[in-house]
Design a protein around this motif. Structure first.
Motif, short mmCIF file in Angstrom:
data_model
loop_
_atom_site.label_atom_id
_atom_site.label_comp_id
_atom_site.label_asym_id
_atom_site.label_seq_id
_atom_site.Cartn_x
_atom_site.Cartn_y
_atom_site.Cartn_z
N GLY A 141 38.51 86.78 -10.77
CA GLY A 141 39.42 87.70 -10.08
C GLY A 141 40.55 86.99 -9.38
O GLY A 141 41.41 87.64 -8.78
N LEU A 142 40.60 85.66 -9.43
CA LEU A 142 41.66 84.89 -8.79
C LEU A 142 42.66 84.45 -9.86
O LEU A 142 42.37 83.58 -10.68
CB LEU A 142 41.08 83.68 -8.07
CG LEU A 142 42.06 82.91 -7.17
CD1 LEU A 142 42.48 83.76 -5.97
CD2 LEU A 142 41.44 81.60 -6.69
N LEU A 143 43.82 85.07 -9.86
CA LEU A 143 44.86 84.76 -10.84
C LEU A 143 45.89 83.84 -10.21
O LEU A 143 46.25 83.98 -9.04
CB LEU A 143 45.55 86.05 -11.30
CG LEU A 143 44.65 87.19 -11.80
CD1 LEU A 143 45.50 88.38 -12.20
CD2 LEU A 143 43.77 86.72 -12.95
N LYS A 144 46.41 82.91 -11.01
CA LYS A 144 47.35 81.93 -10.49
C LYS A 144 48.63 81.88 -11.31
O LYS A 144 48.66 82.27 -12.48
CB LYS A 144 46.70 80.53 -10.48
CG LYS A 144 45.45 80.43 -9.61
CD LYS A 144 44.86 79.03 -9.64
CE LYS A 144 43.62 78.93 -8.76
NZ LYS A 144 43.04 77.56 -8.73
N GLU A 145 49.69 81.40 -10.67
CA GLU A 145 51.00 81.12 -11.27
C GLU A 145 51.53 82.32 -12.06
O GLU A 145 51.65 83.39 -11.51
CB GLU A 145 50.94 79.84 -12.10
CG GLU A 145 50.50 78.63 -11.28
CD GLU A 145 51.33 78.38 -10.03
OE1 GLU A 145 52.53 78.71 -10.00
OE2 GLU A 145 50.76 77.88 -9.03
N ASP A 146 51.84 82.19 -13.36
CA ASP A 146 52.52 83.27 -14.08
C ASP A 146 51.73 84.57 -14.07
O ASP A 146 52.30 85.66 -13.97
CB ASP A 146 52.80 82.84 -15.53
CG ASP A 146 53.91 81.79 -15.62
OD1 ASP A 146 54.63 81.60 -14.61
OD2 ASP A 146 54.06 81.17 -16.68
N ASP A 147 50.40 84.49 -14.20
CA ASP A 147 49.59 85.71 -14.13
C ASP A 147 49.73 86.38 -12.76
O ASP A 147 49.80 87.61 -12.66
CB ASP A 147 48.12 85.38 -14.41
CG ASP A 147 47.85 85.07 -15.87
OD1 ASP A 147 48.68 85.43 -16.72
OD2 ASP A 147 46.80 84.46 -16.16
N ALA A 148 49.78 85.55 -11.72
CA ALA A 148 49.94 86.11 -10.37
C ALA A 148 51.32 86.73 -10.20
O ALA A 148 51.47 87.82 -9.62
CB ALA A 148 49.73 85.01 -9.32
N PHE A 149 52.35 86.06 -10.71
CA PHE A 149 53.71 86.59 -10.56
C PHE A 149 53.87 87.93 -11.29
O PHE A 149 54.60 88.81 -10.84
CB PHE A 149 54.73 85.58 -11.07
CG PHE A 149 54.71 84.26 -10.34
CD1 PHE A 149 54.40 84.19 -8.99
CD2 PHE A 149 54.97 83.08 -11.01
CE1 PHE A 149 54.37 82.99 -8.31
CE2 PHE A 149 54.95 81.86 -10.34
CZ PHE A 149 54.64 81.81 -8.99
N ALA A 150 53.17 88.09 -12.42
CA ALA A 150 53.23 89.36 -13.14
C ALA A 150 52.63 90.49 -12.29
O ALA A 150 53.14 91.62 -12.28
CB ALA A 150 52.51 89.25 -14.47
N VAL A 151 51.55 90.18 -11.57
CA VAL A 151 50.95 91.18 -10.68
C VAL A 151 51.91 91.52 -9.55
O VAL A 151 52.07 92.68 -9.16
CB VAL A 151 49.60 90.69 -10.14
CG1 VAL A 151 49.05 91.67 -9.09
CG2 VAL A 151 48.59 90.55 -11.28
N HIS A 152 52.61 90.50 -9.01
CA HIS A 152 53.61 90.75 -7.97
C HIS A 152 54.61 91.81 -8.42
O HIS A 152 54.95 92.73 -7.68
CB HIS A 152 54.39 89.47 -7.65
CG HIS A 152 53.67 88.50 -6.78
ND1 HIS A 152 53.18 88.83 -5.54
CD2 HIS A 152 53.36 87.19 -6.96
CE1 HIS A 152 52.61 87.77 -5.00
NE2 HIS A 152 52.69 86.77 -5.85
N GLN A 153 55.09 91.66 -9.65
CA GLN A 153 56.09 92.59 -10.15
C GLN A 153 55.53 94.01 -10.21
O GLN A 153 56.24 94.98 -9.91
CB GLN A 153 56.58 92.14 -11.53
CG GLN A 153 57.39 90.85 -11.47
CD GLN A 153 57.83 90.36 -12.83
OE1 GLN A 153 57.42 90.88 -13.87
NE2 GLN A 153 58.67 89.34 -12.85
N GLY A 154 54.26 94.13 -10.57
CA GLY A 154 53.65 95.46 -10.58
C GLY A 154 53.52 96.05 -9.19
O GLY A 154 53.70 97.25 -8.99
N LEU A 155 53.24 95.20 -8.21
CA LEU A 155 53.12 95.67 -6.84
C LEU A 155 54.46 96.09 -6.26
O LEU A 155 54.53 96.89 -5.34
CB LEU A 155 52.53 94.57 -5.95
CG LEU A 155 51.08 94.18 -6.19
CD1 LEU A 155 50.70 93.02 -5.28
CD2 LEU A 155 50.16 95.37 -5.95
N ASP A 156 55.54 95.51 -6.80
CA ASP A 156 56.87 95.79 -6.26
C ASP A 156 57.45 97.11 -6.76
O ASP A 156 58.60 97.44 -6.45
CB ASP A 156 57.84 94.66 -6.63
CG ASP A 156 57.44 93.35 -5.98
OD1 ASP A 156 56.59 93.38 -5.08
OD2 ASP A 156 57.98 92.31 -6.39
#
Length: 461
Positions: A141-156
């Motif tokens: 459940g801990l995503l890092k770097e590009d996978d994390a940034f993709a989630v950021h975009q969804g949250l935005d």
């Protein structure tokens, strides 16, 4: 407009402003508003902000006090009444327990939960959120770097009107701290966001914005070049490329291995980095390279040297001593975030033990002739240059002893790294007026009486 009774160094002066510029600095210039001997400094800049993230973070569940994964999960679980739990500012690098989807599931149930690390390079999701963002069945459940940034975009994915309202509030808060300008490194098409905001009346800040790889060709097609003024308040910045990760996420790319034997992540290797930097530079957009680990910084400097171009490196947290003089020699500016040193001192001693004398080496860089630019990396640290300067000058916080005091710099040097203008005839009338000596102690809590941008008040206490 005339401002009177201002302390400028060891003088008390008046400042006359015409057409947004400083027209005269002297004594007895005429009637005007008296500031009763308060100090005046050039308006402050934050050279590294993720501005939309900063605006959004103020609406998220604060996890900064969590000392364990279990405690962070419990804080998130207390917000289960929300349709989507979004937390911010966890630092798992010094936790004894590991963040897992199962642990977060136990606290949050079926309500999707996304917890964002303080450095933005990792996100911790429960099972419901993993399914929602396309990572069902992820082992931790801990995503890092590009996978994390993709989630950021969804949250935005908040409506423009809503997020722009929050951005207006954040800009006003920055002005209250003497800030007149920011460099926005939001991972988005920043030109569109800021043209929309300025058209709607946002006028508290000057904004210089960067472009990322996904938008580089679009920027070139639109004829954008570093330094182009799109509006009085809006300027084209640089081409930002991330070549490694971060310390807290253990993805910063280092020469020596971490505890698990890895060296972090080199997300953009030299054979990919060089043509990207060349493409941007030849189109008139200067390169700006994210590098945190010492090996990532060496490789970034190698790229600038190979291309023979000037530019900027963001962070430069851990450096090899041999690289200190290369910044000045190559014309590469160093954009650093001093408050990170206060946030990272414990995790640094854990993962970079024996190397922390080369971490946040501001004194060594200045002595080697480098140009420092200060920022916050907000929301990683507060958008407050007084906090930033205090960290660089004292290297201490929370009553703890100064950390590597040999790397402290002077208040004058810190102020120079936080400003872009001077108080002189012909300069922009971008000013901050403060209640205490800006070269004295306790910069962190500096009271700001007024802020002017082009001679216009953006804050007046």
């Amino acid at each position: 407009m005339i401002l009177t009774d201002l302390r400028l160094g060891d003088r008390v002066v008046d400042i006359r402003i015409e057409g947004g510029l400083i027209a005269e600095v002297g004594e007895h210039l005429g009637a005007g508003e008296s500031f009763d001997g308060r100090w005046v400094v050039p308006g402050l800049w934050d050279h590294h902000v993720h501005f939309t993230q900063w605006a959004l973070t103020s609406r998220r569940v604060d996890l900064s006090t969590a000392t364990s994964a279990a405690e962070a999960a419990a804080i998130a679980g207390a917000a289960r009444d929300r349709g989507l739990i979004v937390g911010a500012n966890f630092r798992d690098g010094v936790w004894a327990d590991a963040p897992t989807a199962q642990l977060l599931d136990a606290a949050t149930g079926d309500v999707p939960a996304v917890l964002v690390s303080a450095d933005l390079h990792a996100v911790w999701l429960n099972s419901a959120a993993l399914a929602r963002f396309g990572h069902a069945g992820h082992p931790t459940g801990l995503l890092k770097e590009d996978d994390a940034f993709a989630v950021h975009q969804g949250l935005d994915a908040v409506g423009d009107e809503t997020v722009d309202g929050w951005a207006r509030d954040a800009a006003a808060a920055a002005a209250r701290r003497g800030v007149v300008g920011i460099v926005d490194l939001e991972m988005a098409w920043n030109r569109g966001a800021w043209e929309r905001r300025i058209a709607a009346g946002h006028d508290a800040l000057r904004v210089e914005f960067n472009v990322y790889t996904q938008d580089l060709e679009r920027a070139i097609a639109e004829g954008m070049r570093t330094g182009d003024a799109l509006h009085e308040l809006l300027t084209v910045g640089r081409y930002k490329v991330l070549t490694d990760g971060s310390l807290n996420t253990r993805t910063a790319y280092t020469w020596e291995p971490y505890e698990d034997g890895t060296h972090g992540m080199l997300t953009v290797p030299p054979e990919t980095l060089l043509p990207l930097m060349r493409r941007a530079f030849e189109a008139g957009i200067l390169p700006d390279v994210h590098a945190i680990g010492d090996q990532a910084n060496t490789l970034a400097l190698d790229a600038f040297e190979t291309l023979g171009v000037a530019g900027r490196i963001e962070h430069a947290q851990l450096l090899s001593e041999a690289d200190y003089p290369r910044f000045a020699a190559l014309g590469v500016e160093v954009s650093v975030q001093p408050e990170h040193a206060m946030d990272d001192r414990d995790v640094s001693e854990r993962f970079w033990a024996g190397r922390t004398d080369r971490l946040y080496a501001f004194r060594s860089l200045l002595d080697a002739g480098a140009t420092l630019l200060f920022g916050s990396d907000a929301p990683v640290a507060p958008l407050d240059p007084w906090v930033t300067m205090d960290a660089a000058v004292t290297r201490e916080r929370d009553g703890r002893p100064s950390w590597h005091p040999e790397q402290r710099i002077t208040p004058q040097e810190a102020l120079a790294a936080s400003t872009r203008s001077t108080i002189a005839v012909g300069q922009p009338a971008d000013l901050a007026i403060v209640d205490r000596d800006p070269l004295g102690p306790d910069l962190r809590t500096m009271p700001v009486a007024a802020t002017l941008l082009a001679g216009r008040y953006t804050h007046h206490a």
